[in-house]
Design a protein around this motif. Sequence first.
Motif, PDB file in Angstrom:
ATOM      1  N   VAL A   1       0.859  -1.194   0.000  1.00  0.00           N
ATOM      2  CA  VAL A   1       0.000   0.000   0.000  1.00  0.00           C
ATOM      3  C   VAL A   1       0.890   1.237   0.000  1.00  0.00           C
ATOM      4  CG1 VAL A   1      -1.744   1.304   1.252  1.00  0.00           C
ATOM      5  CG2 VAL A   1      -1.863  -1.192   1.184  1.00  0.00           C
ATOM      6  N   ARG A   2       0.865   1.947  -1.104  1.00  0.00           N
ATOM      7  CA  ARG A   2       1.687   3.148  -1.240  1.00  0.00           C
ATOM      8  C   ARG A   2       0.842   4.418  -1.281  1.00  0.00           C
ATOM      9  NH1 ARG A   2       4.748   0.017   0.148  1.00  0.00           N
ATOM     10  NH2 ARG A   2       6.647  -0.783  -0.824  1.00  0.00           N
ATOM     11  N   LYS A   3      -0.372   4.305  -1.847  1.00  0.00           N
ATOM     12  CA  LYS A   3      -1.245   5.478  -1.980  1.00  0.00           C
ATOM     13  C   LYS A   3      -2.658   5.105  -1.521  1.00  0.00           C
ATOM     14  CE  LYS A   3      -0.630   6.631  -6.350  1.00  0.00           C
ATOM     15  NZ  LYS A   3      -0.701   7.488  -7.548  1.00  0.00           N
ATOM     16  N   VAL A   4      -3.225   5.934  -0.649  1.00  0.00           N
ATOM     17  CA  VAL A   4      -4.556   5.685  -0.113  1.00  0.00           C
ATOM     18  C   VAL A   4      -5.446   6.887  -0.418  1.00  0.00           C
ATOM     19  CG1 VAL A   4      -5.932   5.171   1.941  1.00  0.00           C
ATOM     20  CG2 VAL A   4      -3.568   4.319   1.760  1.00  0.00           C
ATOM     21  N   PHE A   5      -6.615   6.610  -0.991  1.00  0.00           N
ATOM     22  CA  PHE A   5      -7.592   7.671  -1.243  1.00  0.00           C
ATOM     23  C   PHE A   5      -8.610   7.643  -0.113  1.00  0.00           C
ATOM     24  CE2 PHE A   5     -11.175   9.922  -2.899  1.00  0.00           C
ATOM     25  CZ  PHE A   5     -10.638  10.876  -3.768  1.00  0.00           C
ATOM     26  N   ALA A   6      -8.698   8.726   0.637  1.00  0.00           N
ATOM     27  CA  ALA A   6      -9.671   8.838   1.726  1.00  0.00           C
ATOM     28  C   ALA A   6     -10.988   9.332   1.145  1.00  0.00           C
ATOM     29  CB  ALA A   6      -9.158   9.800   2.793  1.00  0.00           C
ATOM     30  N   ALA A   7     -12.044   8.517   1.303  1.00  0.00           N
ATOM     31  CA  ALA A   7     -13.320   8.824   0.661  1.00  0.00           C
ATOM     32  C   ALA A   7     -14.056   9.980   1.318  1.00  0.00           C
ATOM     33  CB  ALA A   7     -14.200   7.578   0.650  1.00  0.00           C
ATOM     34  N   GLY A   8     -13.790  10.229   2.596  1.00  0.00           N
ATOM     35  CA  GLY A   8     -14.466  11.309   3.309  1.00  0.00           C
ATOM     36  C   GLY A   8     -13.579  11.899   4.375  1.00  0.00           C
TER      37      GLY A   8
ATOM     38  N   GLY B   1      -4.101   0.805  10.861  1.00  0.00           N
ATOM     39  CA  GLY B   1      -2.638   0.790  10.912  1.00  0.00           C
ATOM     40  C   GLY B   1      -2.080  -0.480  10.288  1.00  0.00           C
ATOM     41  N   ARG B   2      -2.684  -1.626  10.609  1.00  0.00           N
ATOM     42  CA  ARG B   2      -2.229  -2.883  10.015  1.00  0.00           C
ATOM     43  C   ARG B   2      -2.498  -2.924   8.510  1.00  0.00           C
ATOM     44  NH1 ARG B   2      -4.401  -4.971  14.894  1.00  0.00           N
ATOM     45  NH2 ARG B   2      -6.333  -5.573  13.851  1.00  0.00           N
ATOM     46  N   LEU B   3      -3.650  -2.432   8.075  1.00  0.00           N
ATOM     47  CA  LEU B   3      -3.976  -2.437   6.648  1.00  0.00           C
ATOM     48  C   LEU B   3      -2.990  -1.601   5.837  1.00  0.00           C
ATOM     49  CD1 LEU B   3      -7.880  -2.005   6.681  1.00  0.00           C
ATOM     50  CD2 LEU B   3      -6.585  -4.052   6.038  1.00  0.00           C
ATOM     51  N   LEU B   4      -2.478  -0.524   6.464  1.00  0.00           N
ATOM     52  CA  LEU B   4      -1.604   0.403   5.746  1.00  0.00           C
ATOM     53  C   LEU B   4      -0.127   0.127   5.970  1.00  0.00           C
ATOM     54  CD1 LEU B   4      -3.476   3.799   6.321  1.00  0.00           C
ATOM     55  CD2 LEU B   4      -3.880   2.025   4.594  1.00  0.00           C
ATOM     56  N   GLY B   5       0.192  -0.964   6.651  1.00  0.00           N
ATOM     57  CA  GLY B   5       1.600  -1.257   6.916  1.00  0.00           C
ATOM     58  C   GLY B   5       2.199  -0.344   7.963  1.00  0.00           C
ATOM     59  N   ALA B   6       1.340   0.161   8.875  1.00  0.00           N
ATOM     60  CA  ALA B   6       1.793   1.060   9.941  1.00  0.00           C
ATOM     61  C   ALA B   6       1.309   0.536  11.281  1.00  0.00           C
ATOM     62  CB  ALA B   6       1.274   2.478   9.682  1.00  0.00           C
TER      63      ALA B   6
ATOM     64  N   ALA C   1      -3.139  10.572  10.247  1.00  0.00           N
ATOM     65  CA  ALA C   1      -2.518  10.264  11.533  1.00  0.00           C
ATOM     66  C   ALA C   1      -1.648   9.022  11.459  1.00  0.00           C
ATOM     67  CB  ALA C   1      -3.599  10.080  12.603  1.00  0.00           C
ATOM     68  N   LEU C   2      -2.103   8.024  10.705  1.00  0.00           N
ATOM     69  CA  LEU C   2      -1.409   6.736  10.679  1.00  0.00           C
ATOM     70  C   LEU C   2      -0.296   6.661   9.649  1.00  0.00           C
ATOM     71  CD1 LEU C   2      -4.546   4.466  11.013  1.00  0.00           C
ATOM     72  CD2 LEU C   2      -2.653   4.554  12.647  1.00  0.00           C
ATOM     73  N   ALA C   3      -0.530   7.190   8.475  1.00  0.00           N
ATOM     74  CA  ALA C   3       0.447   7.052   7.379  1.00  0.00           C
ATOM     75  C   ALA C   3       0.423   8.306   6.520  1.00  0.00           C
ATOM     76  CB  ALA C   3       0.112   5.812   6.536  1.00  0.00           C
ATOM     77  N   PRO C   4       0.933   9.428   7.029  1.00  0.00           N
ATOM     78  CA  PRO C   4       0.837  10.705   6.306  1.00  0.00           C
ATOM     79  C   PRO C   4       1.448  10.670   4.916  1.00  0.00           C
ATOM     80  CG  PRO C   4       2.395  10.842   8.139  1.00  0.00           C
ATOM     81  CD  PRO C   4       1.632   9.569   8.314  1.00  0.00           C
ATOM     82  N   GLY C   5       2.477   9.839   4.733  1.00  0.00           N
ATOM     83  CA  GLY C   5       3.115   9.762   3.421  1.00  0.00           C
ATOM     84  C   GLY C   5       2.317   8.992   2.395  1.00  0.00           C
ATOM     85  N   LYS C   6       1.215   8.344   2.809  1.00  0.00           N
ATOM     86  CA  LYS C   6       0.423   7.533   1.881  1.00  0.00           C
ATOM     87  C   LYS C   6      -0.907   8.178   1.498  1.00  0.00           C
ATOM     88  CE  LYS C   6       2.525   3.247   3.492  1.00  0.00           C
ATOM     89  NZ  LYS C   6       2.338   1.842   3.903  1.00  0.00           N
ATOM     90  N   LEU C   7      -1.278   9.247   2.179  1.00  0.00           N
ATOM     91  CA  LEU C   7      -2.537   9.916   1.877  1.00  0.00           C
ATOM     92  C   LEU C   7      -2.411  10.685   0.564  1.00  0.00           C
ATOM     93  CD1 LEU C   7      -5.410  10.662   2.850  1.00  0.00           C
ATOM     94  CD2 LEU C   7      -4.372  12.615   4.050  1.00  0.00           C
TER      95      LEU C   7
END
Length: 354
Positions: A49-56, A162-167, A65-71
């Motif tokens: 998981v390198r890039k996460v799209f936050a739907a809301g 955190g676990r889903l995002l590798g954090a 908070a968990l993975a600022p570099g992936k948001l």
Amino acid sequence: MTLRAMRRRLLLQLPLALAAARAQARGQAPGGQDVVVARFGTLPAPERVRKVFAAGPPAGVLVAALAPGKLVGWPLTLGDEARALLGPPLRALPHTGRLSGRGSTVPLESLLQWAPDLVLDAGTADATYVSGARRVSEQTGLPTVLIQGRIADHAAQLRTVGRLLGAAGRGEQLAAEAEAAIALAGRVRASVPPAERPRVYYGRGTDGLETGLSGAINVELLDFCAGRNVAAEAGRGSLARVSLEQLLLWDPEVIVTQDAAFARRVLSDPLWRGIAAVRERRVHCAPALPFGWLDGPPGVNRLIGVRWLLERLHPGHPALRALEPFPEAVRRFHQSFYGASLAPQEVRRLLDGI
């Protein structure tokens, strides 16, 4: 204790330990509640998981908070004042728009251009949100996860995502802070009988006449912090408009808001003087930057608002006396959750509502 007795005790405890471990692996909150409401598509391995799209907005704050570099970007609009209170990686992120809910501003074509490895949503997980998450995944082929987001879920939420995002390590650290806030509110609730809890009104907007009914996630901190939401008398629902006449009948003992202009005006407005909270000057404005402490969005940003609200509803309560000074708690929260090192004067401005 004999060796045989110790073995017997361990054997009796083993099933409980295994059940707890399985629950943690599934992302369950205390009591066995699973915070993962829905998963669509094949989720990537955490390390991929390198890039996460936050739907809301709640999901945006959670990923930040968990993975600022992936948001990928912010689903809510943030002004310069809000961005100044975030760490450098979060401060520079673009505005992507929101994907979930009735106010969606992101076409699926734009979502595909962002090319996220995962789409994440968090908050009130009703049937509308579940069907929306399914539609996004089916139409884009992007793996999508919907996470429950009530205040009592935040510790499990932080661990699971955190676990889903590798954090996972960061998730554990932040979950421990969430548990401390949740436990503090629990101690106060346990010590204040329901009939003795203050009657509270949460005024939203510039005129303060929008609020949340019973069950609304936007006002759940009121009951969570051992208050009684006066608008609950109007029934269950979400946000609603109320009249000043209705407020005079409810006669709350405390008014809280996140709108500084409303908080200042109501104390000098003769039309509001018939309300006990105004007469006693128990009108309190919570900070709203970079995110609201009570709401806006109803996400993990509210964890710092728990202590703020407890101190306003129950000043001098024994559970609050032994805690670190509140300005230090604010500084530590911003460092932990937003990666921002606030100077003392910045903390003071936040607390003074400037």
